[in-house]
Motif scaffolding. Sequence first.
Motif, mmCIF file in Angstrom:
data_model
loop_
_atom_site.group_PDB
_atom_site.id
_atom_site.type_symbol
_atom_site.label_atom_id
_atom_site.label_comp_id
_atom_site.label_asym_id
_atom_site.label_seq_id
_atom_site.Cartn_x
_atom_site.Cartn_y
_atom_site.Cartn_z
ATOM 1 N N MET A 70 0.981 -1.107 0.021
ATOM 2 C CA MET A 70 0.181 0.181 -0.086
ATOM 3 C C MET A 70 0.803 1.282 0.013
ATOM 4 S SD MET A 70 -3.020 -0.841 -0.451
ATOM 5 C CE MET A 70 -3.681 0.866 -0.148
ATOM 6 N N PRO A 71 0.616 2.271 -0.864
ATOM 7 C CA PRO A 71 1.468 3.581 -0.942
ATOM 8 C C PRO A 71 1.036 4.258 0.401
ATOM 9 C CG PRO A 71 -0.038 3.190 -2.897
ATOM 10 C CD PRO A 71 -0.272 2.102 -1.940
ATOM 11 N N ASP A 72 2.075 5.005 0.949
ATOM 12 C CA ASP A 72 2.111 5.823 2.075
ATOM 13 C C ASP A 72 1.250 6.961 1.722
ATOM 14 O OD1 ASP A 72 3.754 3.995 3.565
ATOM 15 O OD2 ASP A 72 5.622 5.197 2.697
ATOM 16 N N LYS A 73 1.364 7.420 0.563
ATOM 17 C CA LYS A 73 0.607 8.485 0.054
ATOM 18 C C LYS A 73 0.473 8.423 -1.582
ATOM 19 C CE LYS A 73 1.912 13.327 -0.430
ATOM 20 N NZ LYS A 73 3.016 14.449 -0.497
ATOM 21 N N GLY A 76 -6.768 -1.388 -3.272
ATOM 22 C CA GLY A 76 -6.487 -1.763 -1.963
ATOM 23 C C GLY A 76 -7.226 -0.933 -1.115
ATOM 24 N N ARG A 77 -8.132 0.035 -1.606
ATOM 25 C CA ARG A 77 -8.767 0.989 -0.655
ATOM 26 C C ARG A 77 -10.351 1.141 -1.140
ATOM 27 N NH1 ARG A 77 -3.639 4.358 -0.120
ATOM 28 N NH2 ARG A 77 -2.974 3.791 1.869
ATOM 29 N N LEU A 82 -11.725 7.160 3.296
ATOM 30 C CA LEU A 82 -11.162 5.949 2.762
ATOM 31 C C LEU A 82 -10.724 4.975 3.663
ATOM 32 C CD1 LEU A 82 -8.628 7.484 0.017
ATOM 33 C CD2 LEU A 82 -10.470 6.025 -0.365
ATOM 34 N N HIS A 83 -10.743 3.607 3.527
ATOM 35 C CA HIS A 83 -10.423 2.571 4.267
ATOM 36 C C HIS A 83 -9.336 1.528 3.389
ATOM 37 C CE1 HIS A 83 -13.229 3.684 7.582
ATOM 38 N NE2 HIS A 83 -13.968 3.910 6.691
ATOM 39 N N ARG A 111 -9.306 -10.169 2.545
ATOM 40 C CA ARG A 111 -10.123 -11.078 1.329
ATOM 41 C C ARG A 111 -10.597 -10.300 0.158
ATOM 42 N NH1 ARG A 111 -14.856 -14.973 1.856
ATOM 43 N NH2 ARG A 111 -13.836 -15.844 3.758
ATOM 44 N N GLU A 112 -11.163 -8.835 0.493
ATOM 45 C CA GLU A 112 -11.315 -7.833 -0.540
ATOM 46 C C GLU A 112 -10.292 -7.699 -1.358
ATOM 47 O OE1 GLU A 112 -14.714 -5.198 1.835
ATOM 48 O OE2 GLU A 112 -12.663 -4.818 2.369
#
Length: 251
Positions: free
Chosen positions: A54-57, A68-69, A76-77, A82-83
């Motif tokens: 996952m990117p930090d920014k 990923g989000r 944003l989560h 699983r998703e």
Amino acid sequence: MSSVDIVNVHKSFGENEILKGIDMQVAQGEVVCLLGPSGSGKSTLLRCVDGLVMPDKGHVSVGGTLIGRKVHGGKLHDLSGREAAGQRERIGMVFQQFNLFPHLDVRENLVLGPRAHRLGAKAELEEKAHALLGKVGLSSRAKAYPAQLSGGQQQRVAIARALMMEPDLMLFDEPTSALDPELVGEVLDTMRSLAQDGMTMIVVTHEMAFARQVADRVVFMADGHIVEDAAPALFFDSPETERARAFLRLV
Ligand code: ADP
Ligand code: MG
């Protein structure tokens, strides 16, 4: 709409900022070869596209879907494991190490993932496996175990296995780097044919002849930045930066 949209991606591991604001688009059907010295962040960038990192920014979207989000309650989560795995179904990844299941024969290696994701009945998937093995030139090896195949054959199986999931995008991370030189060509030929079929591809490779012939664009990374992004002929014949010239002298 671009198929892959990478926007201002930053990623650090501890104190080390590996990706320092990457912007890059890949159109549908386009083949981009990602070049750069070891440690420049190429694998990390591919992993961001695949949602393994996952990117930090910044963010990545593929086919208009944020990787990923998700937006929930106006915020944003991060996706659950699983998703995220569900999202990765449509993105094929081929690594330097072939990662086939050693205890399964070739056909079983191909059918396992789609079976687990309930993408079709067994007979239907086996037929599809047969067709894809034909495509990578391995029709006669469906019953072989990975250890009975050469490295080049194993990597072609790994490509066929990724294609079983009907990916919208294929990512290759140095797919020929672990191969004996005489086996590199057959894997590159398979990738070239995939490109000709219109697959969207991002390929990290040290095979400059392949990049020159097959890529629509070459993206050159160094020290966590994109330094050049150009048509292959332009990049190889008249690189704009000293950084790229130094790299090309060494390959
Ligand atoms: P490349 O593929 O261009 O060789 P990488 O993206 O693999 O570059 O790695 C860039 C740098 O990031 C390297 O110095 C590597 O050690 C570091 N790195 C990559 N992944 C991790 C990780 N999970 N934890 C810590 N450092 C990492
Ligand atoms: Mg790498």
